[in-house]
Scaffold this motif. Sequence first.
Motif, PDB file in Angstrom:
ATOM      1  N   VAL A 245       1.077  -1.310  -0.492  1.00  0.00           N
ATOM      2  CA  VAL A 245       0.201   0.108   0.123  1.00  0.00           C
ATOM      3  C   VAL A 245       1.237   1.364   0.083  1.00  0.00           C
ATOM      4  N   GLU A 246       0.231   1.675  -1.035  1.00  0.00           N
ATOM      5  CA  GLU A 246       1.256   3.511  -0.716  1.00  0.00           C
ATOM      6  C   GLU A 246       0.820   4.350   0.717  1.00  0.00           C
ATOM      7  N   ILE A 247       2.132   4.891   1.644  1.00  0.00           N
ATOM      8  CA  ILE A 247       1.331   5.519   2.897  1.00  0.00           C
ATOM      9  C   ILE A 247       1.561   6.856   2.033  1.00  0.00           C
ATOM     10  N   ARG A 248       0.593   7.528   2.372  1.00  0.00           N
ATOM     11  CA  ARG A 248      -0.064   8.954   2.095  1.00  0.00           C
ATOM     12  C   ARG A 248       0.551  10.077   3.159  1.00  0.00           C
ATOM     13  N   ARG A 249       1.975  10.627   2.920  1.00  0.00           N
ATOM     14  CA  ARG A 249       2.062  11.699   4.357  1.00  0.00           C
ATOM     15  C   ARG A 249       1.303  12.488   3.859  1.00  0.00           C
ATOM     16  N   GLU A 250       0.737  13.199   2.762  1.00  0.00           N
ATOM     17  CA  GLU A 250       0.426  14.466   2.755  1.00  0.00           C
ATOM     18  C   GLU A 250      -1.409  14.467   2.640  1.00  0.00           C
ATOM     19  N   ARG A 251      -1.639  15.188   2.918  1.00  0.00           N
ATOM     20  CA  ARG A 251      -3.211  15.317   3.140  1.00  0.00           C
ATOM     21  C   ARG A 251      -3.791  14.925   1.375  1.00  0.00           C
ATOM     22  N   VAL A 252      -5.045  14.220   0.933  1.00  0.00           N
ATOM     23  CA  VAL A 252      -5.652  13.663   0.557  1.00  0.00           C
ATOM     24  C   VAL A 252      -6.436  14.911  -0.315  1.00  0.00           C
ATOM     25  N   GLU A 253      -6.478  14.823  -1.820  1.00  0.00           N
ATOM     26  CA  GLU A 253      -7.580  15.443  -2.768  1.00  0.00           C
ATOM     27  C   GLU A 253      -8.629  14.845  -2.927  1.00  0.00           C
ATOM     28  N   THR A 254      -9.723  14.778  -3.332  1.00  0.00           N
ATOM     29  CA  THR A 254     -10.653  13.487  -4.743  1.00  0.00           C
ATOM     30  C   THR A 254      -9.865  14.085  -5.695  1.00  0.00           C
ATOM     31  N   ALA A 255     -10.156  13.860  -7.130  1.00  0.00           N
ATOM     32  CA  ALA A 255      -9.920  13.700  -8.324  1.00  0.00           C
ATOM     33  C   ALA A 255      -9.626  15.574  -8.680  1.00  0.00           C
ATOM     34  N   ASP A 256     -11.162  15.519  -8.527  1.00  0.00           N
ATOM     35  CA  ASP A 256     -11.110  16.740  -8.628  1.00  0.00           C
ATOM     36  C   ASP A 256     -10.875  17.852  -7.316  1.00  0.00           C
ATOM     37  N   GLY A 257     -10.437  17.384  -6.731  1.00  0.00           N
ATOM     38  CA  GLY A 257      -9.724  18.472  -6.066  1.00  0.00           C
ATOM     39  C   GLY A 257     -10.225  18.770  -3.970  1.00  0.00           C
ATOM     40  N   ARG A 258     -11.452  18.275  -4.194  1.00  0.00           N
ATOM     41  CA  ARG A 258     -12.256  18.406  -2.540  1.00  0.00           C
ATOM     42  C   ARG A 258     -10.693  18.172  -1.345  1.00  0.00           C
ATOM     43  N   GLY A 259     -10.696  18.917  -0.431  1.00  0.00           N
ATOM     44  CA  GLY A 259      -9.811  17.880   0.299  1.00  0.00           C
ATOM     45  C   GLY A 259     -10.801  17.333   1.411  1.00  0.00           C
ATOM     46  N   ILE A 260     -10.256  16.279   1.804  1.00  0.00           N
ATOM     47  CA  ILE A 260     -11.160  15.440   2.860  1.00  0.00           C
ATOM     48  C   ILE A 260      -9.602  15.066   3.681  1.00  0.00           C
ATOM     49  N   GLU A 261     -10.130  15.239   5.714  1.00  0.00           N
ATOM     50  CA  GLU A 261      -9.091  14.339   6.834  1.00  0.00           C
ATOM     51  C   GLU A 261      -8.979  13.432   6.270  1.00  0.00           C
ATOM     52  N   VAL A 262      -7.935  12.710   6.387  1.00  0.00           N
ATOM     53  CA  VAL A 262      -8.519  11.224   6.851  1.00  0.00           C
ATOM     54  C   VAL A 262      -7.843  10.976   8.998  1.00  0.00           C
ATOM     55  N   ALA A 263      -7.889  10.518   9.587  1.00  0.00           N
ATOM     56  CA  ALA A 263      -7.321  10.562  10.736  1.00  0.00           C
ATOM     57  C   ALA A 263      -7.356   9.426  11.655  1.00  0.00           C
ATOM     58  N   ALA A 264      -6.941   9.375  12.542  1.00  0.00           N
ATOM     59  CA  ALA A 264      -7.183   8.109  13.443  1.00  0.00           C
ATOM     60  C   ALA A 264      -8.029   7.746  14.767  1.00  0.00           C
ATOM     61  N   ASN A 265      -8.049   6.701  14.559  1.00  0.00           N
ATOM     62  CA  ASN A 265      -9.360   6.683  16.227  1.00  0.00           C
ATOM     63  C   ASN A 265      -8.141   5.755  16.914  1.00  0.00           C
ATOM     64  N   LEU A 266      -8.287   6.723  18.561  1.00  0.00           N
ATOM     65  CA  LEU A 266      -7.018   5.965  19.179  1.00  0.00           C
ATOM     66  C   LEU A 266      -7.665   5.895  20.843  1.00  0.00           C
ATOM     67  N   GLY A 267      -6.917   5.173  21.158  1.00  0.00           N
ATOM     68  CA  GLY A 267      -7.297   4.090  22.581  1.00  0.00           C
ATOM     69  C   GLY A 267      -6.075   4.780  23.477  1.00  0.00           C
ATOM     70  N   THR A 268      -4.860   4.966  23.286  1.00  0.00           N
ATOM     71  CA  THR A 268      -3.659   4.672  23.871  1.00  0.00           C
ATOM     72  C   THR A 268      -2.763   5.999  22.735  1.00  0.00           C
ATOM     73  N   LEU A 269      -1.780   6.420  23.748  1.00  0.00           N
ATOM     74  CA  LEU A 269      -0.783   7.083  23.236  1.00  0.00           C
ATOM     75  C   LEU A 269       0.258   6.067  22.779  1.00  0.00           C
ATOM     76  N   ALA A 270       0.103   4.374  22.528  1.00  0.00           N
ATOM     77  CA  ALA A 270       1.186   3.475  22.310  1.00  0.00           C
ATOM     78  C   ALA A 270       0.338   3.678  20.894  1.00  0.00           C
ATOM     79  N   GLU A 271      -0.669   3.866  20.790  1.00  0.00           N
ATOM     80  CA  GLU A 271      -0.837   3.547  19.214  1.00  0.00           C
ATOM     81  C   GLU A 271      -0.577   4.801  18.481  1.00  0.00           C
ATOM     82  N   LEU A 272       0.062   6.340  18.662  1.00  0.00           N
ATOM     83  CA  LEU A 272       0.492   7.138  18.352  1.00  0.00           C
ATOM     84  C   LEU A 272       1.395   6.802  17.148  1.00  0.00           C
ATOM     85  N   GLU A 273       2.130   6.214  17.608  1.00  0.00           N
ATOM     86  CA  GLU A 273       3.399   5.977  16.347  1.00  0.00           C
ATOM     87  C   GLU A 273       2.751   4.976  15.309  1.00  0.00           C
TER      88      GLU A 273
END
Length: 559
Positions: A245-273
Amino acid sequence: MRTLTGTGVTPLSGLGRVVWYADEVELGDPPDPSEIDADAERARLEDARSTAEADLESERERAEERVGEEEAEVFGAHVQFLNDPQLREDIEDAIEEGLPAEHAVREGFSGPIEQFEGMEGRMAERADDLRDVRDRLLRVLTDAGGTDLANLPEGSILLAERLTPSDTAKLDPERVAGFATVLGGRTSHAAIFARSLGLPAVVGVGDDLQDIEEGAELVVDGEAGEVIADPDESVRERAATIREVEIRRERVETADGRGIEVAANLGTLAELEGAVEQGADGVGLFRTEFLFLDRESPPDEDEQYETYREALSAFPDGRVVVRTLDVGGDKPIPYLDLPESENPFLGERGIRRSLGPDSELFESQLRALLRAAAGEGSLAVMFPLVSTVEELESAIEAVERVADDLEREGVEHAVPELGVMVETPGAVFVAEELAARVDFLSIGTNDLAQYVMAAARDDDRVADLHDPLHPPVLRAIARSVEAAHANDAWIGMCGEMAGDPALTELLVGLGLDELSMSAVTIPDVKAGVAESETDAAAALAKEALESPTKHAVTNLVDQ
């Protein structure tokens, strides 16, 4: 080649040989009561209980390292069951009546297990927890080692009727190619642990799974939700291919330029990494319950402050959304006065407790959050299980009081973005009024589906109803999105639905601004966002919202 379907819980596939897991201890008939020395049997029971408790503590520590503190807290609940006074009394009474310790344990646990099996939702899941504790005691008493799940043959595909939390936590991803179960749903302990461990898994396959023989070659496709026995060469090759899978470090946009934030659900600090490694833009749901679990007293303000600052430091250019304490329901905390309820999901939980019996904890948490918001990074705070405008206004007033107190004390602070979890039909129906008072809304689809469809999220008997693709749930989501945007608020989704790559285009079409999920699915969802076109996605969403049945919606998504 034979294909069985269930619920896929990770976007991963595995190929291996079947190992069946049946860890119930078989007991023969008990001896004559006249042969039983009650004192000796009580001593055996206490020794077994001490051994089991020590094992549970070790497993909790191991699980904390591997899957996170919140998930590992299930072992704390097992310790409580192990030492439950009523269970102890029932078992000792059975010993007094002439049963040896192991038969007394089986007898003592039978009633509570049956009682929990008759309940709904997370309370029904307690039956599995009780079985786990019972079988642990029986293995110690009978010296039955059982299957060594931590040392399965390399390339094993584990099959079982069900997997308990302690079973799943033992699995080694280096050895286990995947697992499948007869029972279970997407939010069961086994499913949650599978996502945390990165294991291919399909749950809820049904009784047909039991027809697959030990040693058979099997593919577990956690993305398609399929279990394929005796796969042909093309299926084997596809499953054995390392998933790139391609890990995209940058924020992503739809093919026509609409930005959508993709974030993580976390329960502990151990999951941050892991979240950072998978390319999360930030944290869309930071569950704070883990801070309050597995301890004799709540964390103080400074400890909470340091935790929130650590999360913010991991995403200096992103946003961290913290959910205030959400206890009650299936989340007991020993030092809080949590009343027993026949239906805890409809009782005192979430914001109801924060504005009531837990108001002091709420104030302490708000102080820590406002202090953390003054530093680098972007902090947002959302309130769980809000159902009325009055609840939200009271919560906002609490924030304002805390800000005034910190100002008088000369403590550096800032008021973060404020938001509401949309989890109840009540919140949907007043979404416009809620959105007018906050900066954002965040849809929790697990609870929203549960409440809209009156279907407990962990009751296998109504598993089909607990699906966000049912038109009533989709329309509740659409109504919430419209209400947010009409009031200049952004809206996200942090339920399991957000992490299903097959639904990404639909969610883009519904107008979500942010999607938050388990870290393992972030790359796929980012890829889905980048491939979506806003107009086509909106057309898909429109047709889905006009569909009368879940079947029709599913067909649209599949096409």
